[in-house]
Design a protein around this motif. Structure first.
Motif, short mmCIF file in Angstrom:
data_model
loop_
_atom_site.label_atom_id
_atom_site.label_comp_id
_atom_site.label_asym_id
_atom_site.label_seq_id
_atom_site.Cartn_x
_atom_site.Cartn_y
_atom_site.Cartn_z
N ASP A 150 0.79 -1.23 0.00
CA ASP A 150 0.00 0.00 0.00
C ASP A 150 0.83 1.28 0.00
O ASP A 150 1.98 1.31 0.44
CB ASP A 150 -0.90 0.02 1.23
N ASP A 151 0.17 2.34 -0.43
CA ASP A 151 0.60 3.75 -0.35
C ASP A 151 1.63 4.09 -1.43
O ASP A 151 1.25 4.48 -2.52
CB ASP A 151 1.10 4.14 1.04
N HIS B 285 -6.24 3.51 -4.17
CA HIS B 285 -6.16 3.67 -2.70
C HIS B 285 -6.38 5.13 -2.33
O HIS B 285 -5.81 5.61 -1.35
CB HIS B 285 -4.80 3.16 -2.24
N HIS C 8 3.58 -2.35 3.25
CA HIS C 8 3.63 -0.98 2.75
C HIS C 8 4.98 -0.70 2.10
O HIS C 8 5.94 -1.43 2.34
CB HIS C 8 3.42 0.03 3.89
N HIS D 78 -5.54 9.82 0.93
CA HIS D 78 -5.52 8.91 2.08
C HIS D 78 -6.34 9.41 3.27
O HIS D 78 -5.91 9.33 4.43
CB HIS D 78 -4.07 8.64 2.51
ZN LIG Z 1 -2.72 3.33 3.02
#
Ligand SMILES: [Zn+2]
Length: 223
Positions: free
Chosen positions: A54-55, A103, A192, A107
């Motif tokens: 993620d991210d 995503h 991540h 955020h």
């Molecule tokens: Zn995230």
């Protein structure tokens, strides 16, 4: 051939497990209706698990070569604000076997927010990723794993099929289990883009291998 200094070290490469070939995918059918599906794991008895990352804030230089050496599929849930300084970093990961999914843009916590707010963040991120990478995402992960009924409706209305939580998390080279002490068939594992990316990724691969499972492509399991 990895550029000198940007590839994983030989000891790191030696920690990559050898996986049996993944079986032919048996996708789950997302329920018809006004909302996207929601999964923490894929219901399956096939000996597989799913790696999600993620991210996108920390872009360690070894990632593409490591992914290529491991030769496993991964799904990236990318935040627009985290990737916009260097979108090409993730193109290299795509070429090494990653699939890019959505995503949000910034955020935020989505739960409890209006339809319009969630639509801007969710559709906006899918639109931008489609423009950047030439493929519009079909899967979504809400920031912090937090969602409400509006989130799943917006994900559906934005043309995506399903949204995801997870069963295991990974940080500083350690895999943490929500239940039990092993990865189970169909589990979705979260990591991540962090400074310990190499150790995190190797820990995830080893956890999957120790469970007798093989990484599979999440997109292949959502019909
Ligand atoms: Zn995230």
């Amino acid at each position: 051939m990895a550029t000198s200094g940007s590839g994983p070290s030989t000891p790191q490469l030696a920690r990559i497990p050898h996986f049996p070939a993944a079986p032919a995918p048996q996708p789950v059918t997302v329920p018809d209706g006004p909302s996207a599906g929601w999964y923490s794991a894929i219901p399956t008895t096939q000996p597989i698990a799913f790696i999600t990352i993620d991210d996108g804030w920390t872009k360690v230089p070894e990632a593409a070569a490591l992914l290529k050496a491991a030769n496993v599929p991964v799904t990236l849930f990318l935040e627009i604000n985290a990737i916009k300084s260097d979108p090409g970093y993730f193109t290299a990961l795509e070429q090494a076997g990653a699939t890019i999914e959505a995503h949000t843009i910034s955020h935020p916590e989505l739960k409890g927010k209006s339809y319009a707010f969630q639509h801007n963040e969710i559709c906006g991120s899918a639109d931008q990723l489609g423009k950047l990478y030439g493929r519009r995402p079909v899967l979504f992960r809400p920031p912090f794993g937090d969602k409400d009924a509006t989130t799943l409706k917006v994900v559906h209305d934005c043309g995506m099929k399903a949204a995801f939580f997870w069963k295991e998390t990974t940080d500083k080279g350690i895999v943490r289990y929500q239940a039990g002490h092993a990865v189970k068939a169909g589990d979705i594992i979260l990591m991540h883009f962090r400074p310990a990316f190499v150790d995190d990724f190797l820990a995830v691969l080893q956890a999957i291998s120790q469970a007798g499972l093989t990484p599979a492509r999440l997109e292949d399991y959502i019909a």
